[in-house]
Scaffold this motif. Structure first.
Motif, PDB file in Angstrom:
ATOM      1  N   HIS A 109     -22.853 -28.852 -23.331  1.00 37.61           N
ATOM      2  CA  HIS A 109     -21.769 -28.325 -24.146  1.00 37.61           C
ATOM      3  C   HIS A 109     -22.407 -27.973 -25.485  1.00 37.61           C
ATOM      4  N   ILE A 110     -22.492 -26.693 -25.774  1.00 41.83           N
ATOM      5  CA  ILE A 110     -23.144 -26.200 -26.988  1.00 41.83           C
ATOM      6  C   ILE A 110     -22.069 -25.706 -27.945  1.00 41.83           C
ATOM      7  N   VAL A 111     -22.219 -26.055 -29.221  1.00 45.70           N
ATOM      8  CA  VAL A 111     -21.255 -25.667 -30.248  1.00 45.70           C
ATOM      9  C   VAL A 111     -22.024 -25.108 -31.436  1.00 45.70           C
ATOM     10  N   PHE A 112     -21.579 -23.950 -31.939  1.00 41.86           N
ATOM     11  CA  PHE A 112     -22.130 -23.441 -33.196  1.00 41.86           C
ATOM     12  C   PHE A 112     -21.057 -22.690 -33.967  1.00 41.86           C
ATOM     13  N   HIS A 113     -21.305 -22.535 -35.265  1.00 42.09           N
ATOM     14  CA  HIS A 113     -20.301 -22.081 -36.223  1.00 42.09           C
ATOM     15  C   HIS A 113     -20.756 -20.804 -36.915  1.00 42.09           C
ATOM     16  N   VAL A 114     -19.795 -20.008 -37.322  1.00 40.27           N
ATOM     17  CA  VAL A 114     -20.057 -18.816 -38.120  1.00 40.27           C
ATOM     18  C   VAL A 114     -20.545 -19.249 -39.505  1.00 40.27           C
ATOM     19  N   LYS A 115     -21.534 -18.559 -40.029  1.00 40.82           N
ATOM     20  CA  LYS A 115     -22.031 -18.846 -41.369  1.00 40.82           C
ATOM     21  C   LYS A 115     -20.909 -18.673 -42.385  1.00 40.82           C
ATOM     22  N   SER A 116     -20.895 -19.505 -43.406  1.00 43.35           N
ATOM     23  CA  SER A 116     -19.773 -19.503 -44.365  1.00 43.35           C
ATOM     24  C   SER A 116     -19.637 -18.181 -45.108  1.00 43.35           C
ATOM     25  N   THR A 117     -20.711 -17.419 -45.245  1.00 42.41           N
ATOM     26  CA  THR A 117     -20.645 -16.133 -45.935  1.00 42.41           C
ATOM     27  C   THR A 117     -20.318 -14.979 -44.992  1.00 42.41           C
ATOM     28  N   VAL A 150     -30.580 -21.348 -27.097  1.00 45.21           N
ATOM     29  CA  VAL A 150     -29.543 -21.192 -28.121  1.00 45.21           C
ATOM     30  C   VAL A 150     -29.936 -20.113 -29.118  1.00 45.21           C
ATOM     31  N   ARG A 151     -31.207 -20.072 -29.499  1.00 41.88           N
ATOM     32  CA  ARG A 151     -31.677 -19.024 -30.418  1.00 41.88           C
ATOM     33  C   ARG A 151     -31.377 -17.643 -29.856  1.00 41.88           C
ATOM     34  N   ASP A 152     -31.668 -17.443 -28.578  1.00 37.54           N
ATOM     35  CA  ASP A 152     -31.427 -16.148 -27.943  1.00 37.54           C
ATOM     36  C   ASP A 152     -29.936 -15.818 -27.899  1.00 37.54           C
ATOM     37  N   ILE A 153     -29.120 -16.777 -27.506  1.00 34.57           N
ATOM     38  CA  ILE A 153     -27.670 -16.548 -27.444  1.00 34.57           C
ATOM     39  C   ILE A 153     -27.149 -16.157 -28.819  1.00 34.57           C
ATOM     40  N   LYS A 154     -27.554 -16.884 -29.846  1.00 31.37           N
ATOM     41  CA  LYS A 154     -27.062 -16.605 -31.193  1.00 31.37           C
ATOM     42  C   LYS A 154     -27.591 -15.273 -31.724  1.00 31.37           C
ATOM     43  N   ALA A 155     -28.867 -15.000 -31.531  1.00 27.50           N
ATOM     44  CA  ALA A 155     -29.454 -13.769 -32.065  1.00 27.50           C
ATOM     45  C   ALA A 155     -28.854 -12.528 -31.411  1.00 27.50           C
ATOM     46  N   VAL A 156     -28.760 -12.529 -30.102  1.00 30.12           N
ATOM     47  CA  VAL A 156     -28.260 -11.348 -29.400  1.00 30.12           C
ATOM     48  C   VAL A 156     -26.772 -11.160 -29.651  1.00 30.12           C
ATOM     49  N   SER A 157     -25.993 -12.253 -29.672  1.00 24.05           N
ATOM     50  CA  SER A 157     -24.552 -12.119 -29.918  1.00 24.05           C
ATOM     51  C   SER A 157     -24.276 -11.726 -31.366  1.00 24.05           C
ATOM     52  N   SER A 158     -25.106 -12.173 -32.286  1.00 26.35           N
ATOM     53  CA  SER A 158     -24.953 -11.789 -33.686  1.00 26.35           C
ATOM     54  C   SER A 158     -25.197 -10.287 -33.860  1.00 26.35           C
ATOM     55  N   LYS A 159     -26.222  -9.783 -33.196  1.00 23.92           N
ATOM     56  CA  LYS A 159     -26.502  -8.343 -33.253  1.00 23.92           C
ATOM     57  C   LYS A 159     -25.341  -7.555 -32.662  1.00 23.92           C
ATOM     58  N   GLY A 179     -18.122  -3.141 -36.068  1.00 23.43           N
ATOM     59  CA  GLY A 179     -17.405  -2.566 -37.196  1.00 23.43           C
ATOM     60  C   GLY A 179     -18.053  -2.948 -38.512  1.00 23.43           C
ATOM     61  N   VAL A 180     -17.738  -2.172 -39.541  1.00 27.35           N
ATOM     62  CA  VAL A 180     -18.349  -2.412 -40.853  1.00 27.35           C
ATOM     63  C   VAL A 180     -18.027  -3.803 -41.394  1.00 27.35           C
ATOM     64  N   GLN A 181     -16.874  -4.346 -41.007  1.00 24.00           N
ATOM     65  CA  GLN A 181     -16.500  -5.681 -41.488  1.00 24.00           C
ATOM     66  C   GLN A 181     -17.441  -6.767 -40.951  1.00 24.00           C
ATOM     67  N   TYR A 182     -18.197  -6.457 -39.882  1.00 25.92           N
ATOM     68  CA  TYR A 182     -19.124  -7.430 -39.301  1.00 25.92           C
ATOM     69  C   TYR A 182     -20.584  -7.105 -39.610  1.00 25.92           C
ATOM     70  N   ALA A 183     -20.835  -6.176 -40.514  1.00 23.73           N
ATOM     71  CA  ALA A 183     -22.205  -5.754 -40.816  1.00 23.73           C
ATOM     72  C   ALA A 183     -23.099  -6.904 -41.260  1.00 23.73           C
ATOM     73  N   LYS A 184     -22.517  -7.918 -41.887  1.00 25.68           N
ATOM     74  CA  LYS A 184     -23.308  -9.058 -42.363  1.00 25.68           C
ATOM     75  C   LYS A 184     -23.015 -10.326 -41.565  1.00 25.68           C
ATOM     76  N   PHE A 185     -22.558 -10.152 -40.335  1.00 28.70           N
ATOM     77  CA  PHE A 185     -22.217 -11.310 -39.508  1.00 28.70           C
ATOM     78  C   PHE A 185     -23.454 -12.137 -39.176  1.00 28.70           C
ATOM     79  N   GLU A 186     -23.293 -13.463 -39.281  1.00 31.31           N
ATOM     80  CA  GLU A 186     -24.354 -14.402 -38.906  1.00 31.31           C
ATOM     81  C   GLU A 186     -23.737 -15.706 -38.416  1.00 31.31           C
ATOM     82  N   TRP A 187     -24.448 -16.346 -37.504  1.00 33.56           N
ATOM     83  CA  TRP A 187     -24.111 -17.713 -37.122  1.00 33.56           C
ATOM     84  C   TRP A 187     -24.860 -18.658 -38.058  1.00 33.56           C
ATOM     85  N   GLN A 188     -24.329 -19.852 -38.264  1.00 34.26           N
ATOM     86  CA  GLN A 188     -25.085 -20.855 -39.009  1.00 34.26           C
ATOM     87  C   GLN A 188     -26.375 -21.159 -38.262  1.00 34.26           C
ATOM     88  N   GLU A 189     -27.345 -21.682 -38.980  1.00 34.13           N
ATOM     89  CA  GLU A 189     -28.652 -21.928 -38.392  1.00 34.13           C
ATOM     90  C   GLU A 189     -28.614 -22.994 -37.296  1.00 34.13           C
TER      91      GLU A 189
END
Length: 151
Positions: free
Chosen positions: A11-19, A72-81, A87-97
């Motif tokens: 069970h893997i859990v990760f969060h959107v970066k606060s910014t 997990v790195r691959d899941i986060k990197a590819v899904s973040s891209k 959309g422009v509102q997600y241009a700076k989207f990132e998951w927390q480290e």
């Protein structure tokens, strides 16, 4: 043995970066499906994917040829891209480290699936931070709360 046989359900859990912007609820089903595709292309098995606009839960069987950190790195990197292309509102989207990963006994798979599917109900009663600390405590994982939720 003639072959390598492995079954590691996590069970893997990760969060959107606060910014970063939160994920619009209408986009979540497509994101879950996309993450399922990432998992399948890495020879993992997506058992359930769900979450909330600010975090993701993934119940998965870890591929026998990948380390957890690479997976997990691959899941986060590819899904973040992928999110950045939504959309422009997600241009700076990132998951927390960081992330949490918790082993799941075969006898608890159905319970974990139901837990992931019931995220809206859970978060009407507790915050992500409370939920995450509950997992850490249940698995007896030591943590320093000062650094637990920083980006």
């Amino acid at each position: 043995m003639a072959s390598t046989l492995v079954k590691n359900d996590l069970h893997i859990v990760f969060h959107v970066k606060s910014t970063s912007p939160r994920i619009d609820v209408t986009l979540l089903p497509s994101l879950y499906s996309y993450i399922g595709g990432i998992i399948n292309r890495r020879n993992g098995l997506a058992l359930e994917i769900g979450g909330m606009p600010d975090h993701i839960h993934i119940l998965t069987a870890l591929p026998k040829t990948m380390s957890l950190s690479d997976y997990v790195r691959d899941i986060k990197a590819v899904s973040s891209k992928w999110m950045k292309g939504k959309g422009v509102q997600y241009a700076k989207f990132e998951w927390q480290e960081g992330y949490g990963a918790f082993s799941v006994s075969p006898s608890l798979i159905d319970k974990t699936v139901n837990y992931i599917r019931s995220q809206g109900e859970h978060h009407s009663k507790r915050t992500f931070q409370e939920e995450y600390k509950m997992f850490l405590d249940a698995y007896h994982i030591d943590y320093d709360e000062r650094y637990l939720f920083t980006d």
